[in-house]
Scaffold this active site. Structure first.
Site, mmCIF file in Angstrom:
data_model
loop_
_atom_site.group_PDB
_atom_site.id
_atom_site.type_symbol
_atom_site.label_atom_id
_atom_site.label_comp_id
_atom_site.label_asym_id
_atom_site.label_seq_id
_atom_site.Cartn_x
_atom_site.Cartn_y
_atom_site.Cartn_z
ATOM 1 N N ASP A 190 -0.496 -5.705 -22.817
ATOM 2 C CA ASP A 190 -1.284 -5.792 -24.032
ATOM 3 C C ASP A 190 -0.715 -4.793 -25.036
ATOM 4 O O ASP A 190 -0.041 -3.834 -24.658
ATOM 5 C CB ASP A 190 -2.748 -5.476 -23.717
ATOM 6 N N ASP A 192 -9.357 -9.238 -18.300
ATOM 7 C CA ASP A 192 -7.999 -9.282 -17.744
ATOM 8 C C ASP A 192 -7.986 -9.571 -16.242
ATOM 9 O O ASP A 192 -6.916 -9.769 -15.665
ATOM 10 C CB ASP A 192 -7.277 -7.941 -17.993
ATOM 11 N N ASN A 242 15.200 -2.035 21.975
ATOM 12 C CA ASN A 242 14.779 -2.321 20.609
ATOM 13 C C ASN A 242 13.836 -1.249 20.069
ATOM 14 O O ASN A 242 13.922 -0.855 18.904
ATOM 15 C CB ASN A 242 14.100 -3.689 20.539
ATOM 16 N N ASP A 290 -6.641 -3.831 -18.778
ATOM 17 C CA ASP A 290 -7.677 -2.829 -18.511
ATOM 18 C C ASP A 290 -9.090 -3.332 -18.749
ATOM 19 O O ASP A 290 -10.048 -2.603 -18.545
ATOM 20 C CB ASP A 290 -7.450 -1.564 -19.344
ATOM 21 N N ASP A 331 14.510 0.965 16.971
ATOM 22 C CA ASP A 331 13.559 0.875 15.866
ATOM 23 C C ASP A 331 12.955 2.230 15.537
ATOM 24 O O ASP A 331 12.670 2.534 14.376
ATOM 25 C CB ASP A 331 12.442 -0.112 16.212
ATOM 26 N N ASN A 368 22.759 -10.455 20.136
ATOM 27 C CA ASN A 368 22.291 -10.320 21.517
ATOM 28 C C ASN A 368 21.959 -11.673 22.138
ATOM 29 O O ASN A 368 22.197 -11.910 23.322
ATOM 30 C CB ASN A 368 21.045 -9.430 21.566
ATOM 31 N N GLU A 414 10.686 -6.113 17.329
ATOM 32 C CA GLU A 414 9.343 -5.711 17.724
ATOM 33 C C GLU A 414 8.689 -4.728 16.758
ATOM 34 O O GLU A 414 7.483 -4.761 16.549
ATOM 35 C CB GLU A 414 9.369 -5.078 19.137
#
Length: 860
Positions: free
Chosen positions: A340, A614, A703, A610, A707, A678, A298
């Site tokens: 570069d 690019d 849980n 930069d 957690d 589980n 969760e």
């Protein structure tokens, strides 16, 4: 494979036509005049063409969508919907809070980073000088107008310092020099004049594109395109498009689908088995929901986001702004970095190196005369002139030069001649000092100075020697300036370009773009951590190879040119891109193509850039990196912005990314395996128990408590060996881990079931409470056993959080919340059994880990 070569839109085809057309035709095409537009015409065009307003990309919706777009969040949302259908308001609210918290954290961090990047954007000039008329037939007047008021057909006056917000066709120029590195990637500014060509538009001498700036000289030009219609805007749009799926995105999606597949297999099995055995299909549905809850981590989105936010904080301490949180994980997975040369490996400046005669021996005369020319010239100097002045300027020498020489005339540099001359008078003699491109100068020399003041004919042998020396310098990445002299009797009148002949060659002045301090150490640090660096530059192959060798990148047998990439296809292209380490004369399209091919070959690719050009490569890479001095478009396209343009900072960032990923994987693998165990336990209990072994809400609470303790993993230590190689989120590795350690935890759950059922004869409430405690405490303990393969010491924060949560879990069945959660107090005699089961599980987990490491070599 689809080739990623930028195809200009139709308006840019028109840009090429305008570049090549004569001035009078340009006025007709743009419905303008040599005197500019009237104020009424400009106002009408602004109203008729809203694209004149520069494009602004709103990122709010994109950030919110990115924060919410997670398979884990979707999984939790589906689980919350199940709770709603079952009428379990507590479970639905709990899961909803988790989803909201995860999305909120991600959105907050990304919004915070976006504001930081916006604060770095440099302020540019907000007005430009335009020639307009009040009415038709009236004389035009020059006035400054806001850049937002520019329209197609406006006549601009170009002066040094102007930053152009529009594409401009040059109509007249006097020594007009423009810095267009942000668009084309060229190191040195380029000269512009009225004679142009159609394609490519980035190389047209008659076009000044939006985003470029005037360095020196002056001129006039007509606005061809503004706002969204400019060439730069097409490149900028790449930063607003959705980026391709990164390596971390693929890993997260794969792990999410792995959990869904386990759920899709096990939930129906539990439903069928329990319904068949008990005949109570309502209870069977609750068992199936318990299985779904058991498989779902969760807090996974919250913990992943917490780890990433902690990583972002660590990177900010290294002066790195993170604009996309998941990029931290991609930085840890990165195994190829494309950089570069100019400004990244080098300092992006020209520095005086030496002054030599045609035999390569040190001789100060060429530099001294070059300095005289620079000192007396009136035309703006370029970078080479600035380097000469910086190295050789001395107040005493200046006074002596002023006393000795008087400037007479000047032949300024132009693109066609590729040289410049200054005429100085001393007594009754005029001395023409000519400096410029070696090829151009050598062809005009008839004599050469040798052995101090010994002047000899510049015969074939001497010419070959000088040519070879100049070529050798260029092949070693140096810029070379040839210096020559010619004497005339003093006279009145101007000197002509055709008098730059019959010169006496003095020698050469060499310049280098210095390698950035610490670049070599950073390259070595990246290599030590398994990141291969590829140099991709628009410079020539000789310069690229020299710089690469200097910083420790082996260019191999040859440097690959951009033209070779254009010709290659299929397997040949993949082999070329994978094996080569240095790419020269590469266009922005080449860079984007290199990134695409590397990703197709399975690499996690980083790009450091930069310029506006690019942006496509930055957006197409797994992780795009720009410096705070980069263009706004590049910073918008990048995932990380470096406040110091230093590869050493990036090398430290790679370690931070791997530490973040390592701590994230600790939670995912251990939690997934425990939850998988589980599920087996619930499946077994569904066969012989007449009641649920644990209620879905109790499993959610267990849980969440577990957690909550694992949030501290963001502060945990990581094995040094783990940081030495690129790491990725591997669904296959996590699945293997689950299949080994999940059943192991289930064995001890079954032992707990046996004790509760046969020793304590527990009813539903006591049984559920007993397994709740065993499940929570064993999960907390196994983290210590499985968190590390190399035995790194556990963080005090992890240990402290586990201890606090364990006490909370033990206290919960005796708290006022016990009745609401259907907990019942347990007899104290259960404690020794509980301790014995948990201790045995911890020991078994350690032994199993050792076997797993011998077989697999590492943890996921």
């Amino acid at each position: 494979m689809v080739r990623s070569v930028h195809t200009p839109p139709p308006e840019h085809e028109r840009l090429g036509e305008v570049a090549a057309a004569p001035a009078l035709s340009v006025y007709r095409m743009l419905e303008s005049s040599p005197h500019g537009l009237t104020e009424a015409e400009a106002e009408a065009r602004a109203s008729a063409h809203p694209e004149s307003v520069p494009r602004r990309f709103s990122r709010t919706g994109t950030r919110l969508l990115a924060a919410a777009r997670s398979p884990f969040a979707a999984l939790l949302a589906a689980l919350g919907a199940v709770f709603v259908v079952l009428g379990d308001a507590r479970g639905a609210i709990t899961v909803g809070v988790m989803v909201g918290l995860s999305i909120g954290l991600r959105y907050w961090q990304q919004n915070r980073s976006e504001r930081a990047v916006a604060a770095l954007r440099a302020n540019v000039s907000t007005t430009l000088t335009v020639r307009r008329r009040a009415e038709v037939g009236h004389q035009s007047l020059e006035r400054d107008v806001p850049v937002a008021d520019l329209v197609t057909g406006d006549l601009l006056v170009l002066v040094p310092g102007d930053v152009l917000p529009a594409d401009v066709r040059v109509l007249s120029a006097h020594d007009l020099v423009v810095d267009q590195s942000a668009i084309s990637g060229e190191t040195l500014p380029v000269r512009k004049h009225e004679n142009g060509r159609a394609h490519p538009v980035t190389e047209s001498p008659s076009l000044c594109l939006a985003g470029t700036s005037v360095v020196s000289g002056y001129g006039t030009g007509v606005v061809v395109a503004t706002g969204n219609a400019t060439y730069a805007s097409a490149l900028a749009s790449a930063s607003a498009r959705a980026r391709p799926e990164s390596s971390f995105d693929r890993g997260v999606r794969a792990v999410g689908w792995t959990l869904v597949r386990f759920m899709a297999v096990l939930v129906p099995i539990v439903l069928a088995v329990n319904g068949t055995v008990s005949g109570n299909w309502g209870q069977a549905v609750m068992f199936a929901v318990a299985v779904a809850v058991g498989l779902t981590p969760e807090m996974l989105p919250v913990i992943v986001t917490t780890n990433l936010t902690r990583g972002a904080v660590r990177l900010s301490e290294e002066q790195v702004i993170v604009s996309r949180l998941d990029a931290i994980q991609d930085l840890g997975a990165m195994d190829v970095l494309c950089v570069d040369k100019t400004g990244t490996l080098t300092e992006d400046r020209v520095v005086y190196a030496n002054s030599v005669d045609i035999r390569g021996r040190t001789d100060g005369a060429p530099a001294e005369y070059a300095y005289l020319a620079v000192h007396f010239q009136e035309a703006p100097g370029d970078r080479l002139d600035e380097a000469i002045t910086e190295q050789l300027a001395d107040a005493g020498d200046d006074v002596l030069a002023e006393a000795t020489f008087t400037p007479v005339d000047e032949l300024v540099f132009d693109h066609a001649r590729r040289r410049a001359s200054v005429v100085l008078r001393r007594g009754d003699q005029d001395l023409l000092v000519c400096k410029g491109d070696p090829e151009e100068i050598l062809s005009r020399c008839t004599e050469v100075r040798r052995d101090d003041d010994d002047v000899v004919p510049f015969d074939r042998g001497e010419r070959l020697r000088a040519t070879d020396l100049a070529r050798s310098y260029a092949e070693h990445g140096m810029r070379v300036l040839a210096v020559a002299l010619r004497s005339f009797p003093a006279r009145e009148g101007r000197y002509r370009a055709d008098e730059e002949n019959e010169l006496t060659l003095l020698g050469f002045v060499g310049f280098v773009d210095p390698v950035r301090e610490g670049a070599g150490e950073a390259i070595a640090a990246l290599a030590e951590h398994g990141v291969a660096v590829k140099v991709v530059t628009g410079d020539n192959e000789h310069t690229a190879a020299r710089v690469a060798r200097t910083v420790g990148v082996d260019p191999g047998e040859r440097v690959v040119l951009g033209a070779e990439l254009d010709r290659a296809e299929g397997a040949a292209l993949r082999e070329l891109v994978e094996q080569a380490t240095v790419f020269a004369k590469a266009t922005p399209e080449n860079k984007t193509r290199i990134v695409e091919v590397l990703r197709e070959c399975g690499h996690a690719v980083g790009v450091m850039g930069d310029g506006t050009n690019d942006a496509p490569a930055l957006r197409g890479a797994d992780v795009g990196i720009a410096a705070d001095t980069a263009t706004e478009v590049a910073k918008r396209a990048a995932d990380l912005v470096l406040l110091r343009k230093d590869l050493g900072v990036l090398a430290k960032g790679v370690v931070t990314g791997r530490r973040t990923l390592g701590n994230t994987l600790k939670y995912i693998t251990i939690t997934a395996s425990s939850n998988f165990g589980n599920v087996f336990s619930v499946l077994a209990a569904s066969v012989f128990l007449p009641f649920l072994p644990i209620l879905p809400i109790q499993l959610v609470i267990a849980n969440l408590l577990y957690d909550g303790a694992q949030l501290s993993l963001a502060l945990d230590r990581v094995d040094p060996g783990y940081l030495r190689a690129p790491r990725r989120l591997s669904a296959a590795g996590i699945a293997r881990f689950m299949l080994v350690f999940g059943p192991l935890s289930s064995l001890f759950d079954l032992a707990t079931f046996a004790v509760l059922h046969w020793v304590f004869h527990a009813g539903a409430g006591e049984f559920q409470t007993g397994w709740f405690l065993e499940s929570l405490l064993s999960q907390l303990l196994v983290v210590f056993a499985l968190r590390s393969a190399g035995g790194s010491r556990v963080s005090k924060y992890v240990a402290g959080a586990a201890g606090i949560v364990a006490l909370l879990g033990i206290a919960l069945p005796f708290s006022p919340l016990a009745a609401a959660l259907s907990f019942e107090p347990l007899p104290l005699s259960y404690a020794p059994w509980l301790i014995a089961v948990i201790a045995c599980y911890g020991g078994a987990a350690v032994l199993t880990k050792r076997v797993y490491l011998r077989v697999r070599g590492s943890l996921p």
